[in-house]
Design a protein around this motif. Structure first.
Motif, PDB file in Angstrom:
ATOM      1  N   ALA A 202       0.832  -1.195   0.000  1.00 32.56           N
ATOM      2  CA  ALA A 202       0.000   0.000   0.000  1.00 32.56           C
ATOM      3  C   ALA A 202       0.873   1.254   0.000  1.00 32.56           C
ATOM      4  CB  ALA A 202      -0.916  -0.003   1.218  1.00 32.56           C
ATOM      5  N   PRO A 203       0.399   2.350  -0.603  1.00 32.99           N
ATOM      6  CA  PRO A 203       1.178   3.594  -0.610  1.00 32.99           C
ATOM      7  C   PRO A 203       1.626   4.027   0.778  1.00 32.99           C
ATOM      8  CG  PRO A 203      -0.672   3.766  -2.115  1.00 32.99           C
ATOM      9  CD  PRO A 203      -0.859   2.477  -1.378  1.00 32.99           C
ATOM     10  N   ALA A 204       0.793   3.800   1.789  1.00 40.21           N
ATOM     11  CA  ALA A 204       1.137   4.221   3.147  1.00 40.21           C
ATOM     12  C   ALA A 204       2.319   3.444   3.708  1.00 40.21           C
ATOM     13  CB  ALA A 204      -0.071   4.045   4.072  1.00 40.21           C
ATOM     14  N   ASP A 205       2.598   2.276   3.127  1.00 41.26           N
ATOM     15  CA  ASP A 205       3.706   1.442   3.617  1.00 41.26           C
ATOM     16  C   ASP A 205       4.984   1.625   2.809  1.00 41.26           C
ATOM     17  OD1 ASP A 205       2.203   0.262   5.650  1.00 41.26           O
ATOM     18  OD2 ASP A 205       1.381  -1.248   4.282  1.00 41.26           O
ATOM     19  N   ARG A 206       5.005   2.537   1.866  1.00 36.98           N
ATOM     20  CA  ARG A 206       6.184   2.731   1.030  1.00 36.98           C
ATOM     21  C   ARG A 206       7.085   3.806   1.640  1.00 36.98           C
ATOM     22  NH1 ARG A 206       5.304   0.147  -3.878  1.00 36.98           N
ATOM     23  NH2 ARG A 206       3.136  -0.467  -4.217  1.00 36.98           N
ATOM     24  N   GLY A 207       7.671   3.473   2.783  1.00 34.20           N
ATOM     25  CA  GLY A 207       8.506   4.432   3.495  1.00 34.20           C
ATOM     26  C   GLY A 207       9.940   4.467   2.985  1.00 34.20           C
ATOM     27  N   LEU A 208      10.704   5.438   3.507  1.00 35.34           N
ATOM     28  CA  LEU A 208      12.081   5.636   3.078  1.00 35.34           C
ATOM     29  C   LEU A 208      12.970   4.466   3.453  1.00 35.34           C
ATOM     30  CD1 LEU A 208      14.156   7.588   1.810  1.00 35.34           C
ATOM     31  CD2 LEU A 208      14.463   8.592   4.094  1.00 35.34           C
ATOM     32  N   PHE A 209      12.623   3.736   4.545  1.00 39.59           N
ATOM     33  CA  PHE A 209      13.447   2.626   4.999  1.00 39.59           C
ATOM     34  C   PHE A 209      12.633   1.327   5.042  1.00 39.59           C
ATOM     35  CE2 PHE A 209      15.553   6.377   6.766  1.00 39.59           C
ATOM     36  CZ  PHE A 209      16.849   6.166   6.323  1.00 39.59           C
ATOM     37  N   VAL A 210      11.826   1.102   4.026  1.00 38.99           N
ATOM     38  CA  VAL A 210      11.053  -0.131   3.905  1.00 38.99           C
ATOM     39  C   VAL A 210      11.662  -0.979   2.802  1.00 38.99           C
ATOM     40  CG1 VAL A 210       8.799  -1.151   3.371  1.00 38.99           C
ATOM     41  CG2 VAL A 210       8.932   0.950   4.738  1.00 38.99           C
ATOM     42  N   ARG A 211      12.056  -2.178   3.142  1.00 35.88           N
ATOM     43  CA  ARG A 211      12.726  -3.059   2.181  1.00 35.88           C
ATOM     44  C   ARG A 211      11.885  -3.289   0.931  1.00 35.88           C
ATOM     45  NH1 ARG A 211      15.247  -9.099   3.353  1.00 35.88           N
ATOM     46  NH2 ARG A 211      15.145  -9.888   1.225  1.00 35.88           N
ATOM     47  N   TYR A 212      10.576  -3.367   1.080  1.00 40.86           N
ATOM     48  CA  TYR A 212       9.710  -3.713  -0.041  1.00 40.86           C
ATOM     49  C   TYR A 212       9.076  -2.490  -0.701  1.00 40.86           C
ATOM     50  CZ  TYR A 212      10.633  -8.283   1.829  1.00 40.86           C
ATOM     51  OH  TYR A 212      11.287  -9.406   2.259  1.00 40.86           O
ATOM     52  N   ALA A 213       9.686  -1.335  -0.503  1.00 47.63           N
ATOM     53  CA  ALA A 213       9.293  -0.119  -1.201  1.00 47.63           C
ATOM     54  C   ALA A 213      10.341   0.184  -2.262  1.00 47.63           C
ATOM     55  CB  ALA A 213       9.158   1.046  -0.226  1.00 47.63           C
ATOM     56  N   SER A 214       9.968   0.088  -3.516  1.00 47.29           N
ATOM     57  CA  SER A 214      10.926   0.268  -4.611  1.00 47.29           C
ATOM     58  C   SER A 214      11.600   1.633  -4.522  1.00 47.29           C
ATOM     59  CB  SER A 214      10.213   0.128  -5.957  1.00 47.29           C
ATOM     60  OG  SER A 214       9.690  -1.172  -6.101  1.00 47.29           O
ATOM     61  N   GLY A 215      12.931   1.630  -4.605  1.00 47.25           N
ATOM     62  CA  GLY A 215      13.701   2.861  -4.575  1.00 47.25           C
ATOM     63  C   GLY A 215      14.024   3.391  -3.206  1.00 47.25           C
ATOM     64  N   SER A 216      13.550   2.721  -2.154  1.00 49.51           N
ATOM     65  CA  SER A 216      13.863   3.172  -0.794  1.00 49.51           C
ATOM     66  C   SER A 216      15.316   2.865  -0.469  1.00 49.51           C
ATOM     67  CB  SER A 216      12.949   2.484   0.220  1.00 49.51           C
ATOM     68  OG  SER A 216      13.370   1.142   0.439  1.00 49.51           O
ATOM     69  N   ARG A 217      15.806   3.386   0.642  1.00 50.82           N
ATOM     70  CA  ARG A 217      17.188   3.121   1.038  1.00 50.82           C
ATOM     71  C   ARG A 217      17.392   1.689   1.522  1.00 50.82           C
ATOM     72  NH1 ARG A 217      19.231   8.655   4.101  1.00 50.82           N
ATOM     73  NH2 ARG A 217      18.718  10.090   2.398  1.00 50.82           N
ATOM     74  N   SER A 218      16.301   0.981   1.774  1.00 51.66           N
ATOM     75  CA  SER A 218      16.396  -0.420   2.179  1.00 51.66           C
ATOM     76  C   SER A 218      16.046  -1.380   1.055  1.00 51.66           C
ATOM     77  CB  SER A 218      15.480  -0.673   3.390  1.00 51.66           C
ATOM     78  OG  SER A 218      15.899   0.075   4.513  1.00 51.66           O
ATOM     79  N   ASP A 219      15.812  -0.872  -0.118  1.00 52.71           N
ATOM     80  CA  ASP A 219      15.497  -1.697  -1.281  1.00 52.71           C
ATOM     81  C   ASP A 219      16.767  -2.387  -1.769  1.00 52.71           C
ATOM     82  OD1 ASP A 219      14.667  -2.824  -3.641  1.00 52.71           O
ATOM     83  OD2 ASP A 219      14.176  -0.935  -4.636  1.00 52.71           O
ATOM     84  N   PRO A 220      16.785  -3.725  -1.854  1.00 48.46           N
ATOM     85  CA  PRO A 220      17.984  -4.415  -2.352  1.00 48.46           C
ATOM     86  C   PRO A 220      18.384  -3.984  -3.759  1.00 48.46           C
ATOM     87  CG  PRO A 220      16.438  -5.980  -1.370  1.00 48.46           C
ATOM     88  CD  PRO A 220      15.728  -4.665  -1.450  1.00 48.46           C
TER      89      PRO A 220
END
Length: 511
Positions: free
Chosen positions: A82-100
């Motif tokens: 969900a958009p609300a879960d696409r945070g800056l440090f969420v692994r499963y948010a594309s382009g986040s700092r935690s995105d592999p």
């Protein structure tokens, strides 16, 4: 009086049952909301059935399944966030700092490191539970410089989403290990040495394979060397409760019953949420190993067990350090066995802050004349200095030879931890001395201050030591062990600087 006592006892029992039922339902439903990465079903995963049926028998076929897994992670996890879960440090948010995907290499998948010279042997890296091949990356890069072909295997259930740990079984991981060893043997030829290097649960899998190879001699390739980091040989018996709760998680509304903990997924190469089933899997693996070792030792069947070098932190909140000594190395009997024990920082000013002194275990191991393995202690040169020494005790001996190490304890580090051993201080993700970057999360450099109870992160994530100031020493000792194994197989050493790694081979189409 008897009637009154009976009524009182009945009321008390009823109250206890009511409280117990309320606690039980709270136990099943409490906790954070489940996310797509907790609920997804990834049916492209490798299983022991794939191997037994002959459908997947090579590393190339195994990695083809991984490519299908990547597609499922995209459609069944990433696309469902969900958009609300696409945070800056969420692994499963594309382009986040935690995105592999922001890393140059997808270290969540199986990788192969090829030397630029003819391989003189092979090394199979087996990561720990909930980890990914990234956890042994630095060791693999050191071994490929020695001229070894290195395979960093992604074990089933790992590297995708925490939901992958809901139904993975010990047999799946054992089958993947056997497949990778056989593939190395087919690639390298019949005589090249093959070493198994395992961390935590991966170390237990390495020991399990070595036992299988002894029992199925002539059928399975024999490992030339085991290198074990924080090996999961003894863990809490409470892990067995996982099999009780996992069954309830299939009932609608009881999904949280599958999870021992549900945490923020901010680590690109390790799950933070932990399922009860995964705990039960490890408990079953370690219990089976200790029983197999005990039976084989009693029958005298361990004389040809491969040389074994184990590294353990004296304090370890995940596995029992003493089990490595008493349930693994001691029963193996005389031979090339060694335990390297990383002591706590014994600078005198830090001692009053420790809950328990791990000294009794060290002293007991040193003084035991029946000790059949070498013991090495890495510790302070004295309680008044951060400088360190290596004290090595031969088997059956209590007198040490001492060597000064060119490394000091960092002033703010009082011990290593279960998760620290395999990472150098400058590791870009977990290192406390890594160059700063805004590109990706740096969990080893978290420095936050504020009121307690405000952050949604557990305290251990902020304070646990994640990298090893003695990593260079660990590489030195592990490399020397592999060198001895290669020399024993008749493969010549590689001149310094002669053999350098090529780029890691990653699954087609991944970052």
């Amino acid at each position: 009086m008897l009637r009154w006592l009976a009524r009182s006892l009945g009321s008390l029992l009823a109250a206890l049952l009511l409280v117990g039922a309320g606690w039980w339902f709270h136990f099943l439903w409490a906790g954070p909301e489940l996310k797509p990465w907790h609920r997804a079903r990834l049916d492209a995963e490798f299983t022991a059935r794939d191997y037994a049926s002959g459908r997947v028998t090579s590393l190339a076929q195994y990695r083809a399944l991984e490519r299908r897994l990547l597609d499922q992670v995209q459609t069944r996890v990433l696309d469902q966030v969900a958009p609300a879960d696409r945070g800056l440090f969420v692994r499963y948010a594309s382009g986040s700092r935690s995105d592999p995907a922001v890393w140059d290499t997808n270290w969540n998948m199986t990788f192969v490191l090829e030397p630029d010279c003819a391989p003189r042997g092979g090394v199979l890296l087996l990561h720990g539970l909930t980890d990914a091949p990234y956890s042994l990356r630095s060791l693999g890069e050191a071994f490929v410089r020695q001229g070894f072909r290195v395979v960093g295997l992604r074990l089933p259930g790992h590297g995708t989403a925490p939901a992958g740990m809901l139904d993975v079984e010990v047999e799946d991981m054992q089958a993947a290990t056997e497949l990778a060893v056989r593939d190395l043997r087919a690639t390298l030829g019949p005589d090249a040495p093959i070493a198994l290097v395992g961390y935590s649960n991966g170390a237990a899998l390495a020991v399990s394979y070595a036992l299988d190879a002894l029992e199925r001699r002539g059928e399975l390739p024999q490992p030339s060397q085991l290198v074990l980091l924080s090996p999961a040989i003894g863990i809490s018996r409470l892990a067995a409760i996982g099999r009780i709760r996992t069954g309830l998680s299939d009932v609608p509304g009881f999904g949280r019953a599958a999870w021992q903990s549900i945490e923020q997924e901010i680590d690109p190469f390790k799950y933070q949420s932990f399922s009860f089933h995964a705990a039960g899997v490890t408990q079953r693996l370690t219990r089976t190993i200790t029983r197999r070792i005990a039976r084989a030792a009693q029958a005298g069947g361990l004389a040809e067990f491969p040389p074994t070098l184990a590294f353990v932190s004296t304090v370890d909140a995940t596995v029992h350090a003493d089990a490595v000594a008493y349930a693994l190395l001691q029963p193996l009997g005389d031979g090339e066995r060694e335990l390297v024990l990383f002591d706590v920082n014994r600078l005198a000013v830090a001692q009053p802050l420790l809950v328990d002194d791990p000294g009794p275990l060290t002293r007991r191991l040193v003084e035991e004349r029946t000790r059949s393995y070498r013991l090495t202690l890495v510790t302070n040169a004295s309680p008044q200095t951060l400088a360190t020494v290596e004290r090595r005790y031969d088997a059956h001996a209590s007198q040490a030879t001492e060597r000064s190490l060119d490394v000091q304890w960092p002033r703010n580090v009082f011990s290593l931890s279960h998760v620290a051993l395999s990472f150098p201080p400058d590791d870009p993700l977990y290192g406390y001395d890594a160059p700063r970057t805004e590109r990706h999360v740096q969990l080893g450099r978290i420095e936050v201050r504020g009121e307690t109870g405000v952050l949604a992160l557990p305290a251990w994530m902020l304070t646990r030591q994640r990298s090893n100031p003695f990593h260079g020493y660990l590489i030195e000792r592990a490399s020397a062990a592999l060198e001895r194994a290669a020399a024993g197989a008749g493969t010549a050493a590689v001149p310094a600087g002669r053999c350098t790694p090529v780029a890691p081979a990653t699954p087609e189409g991944t970052p």
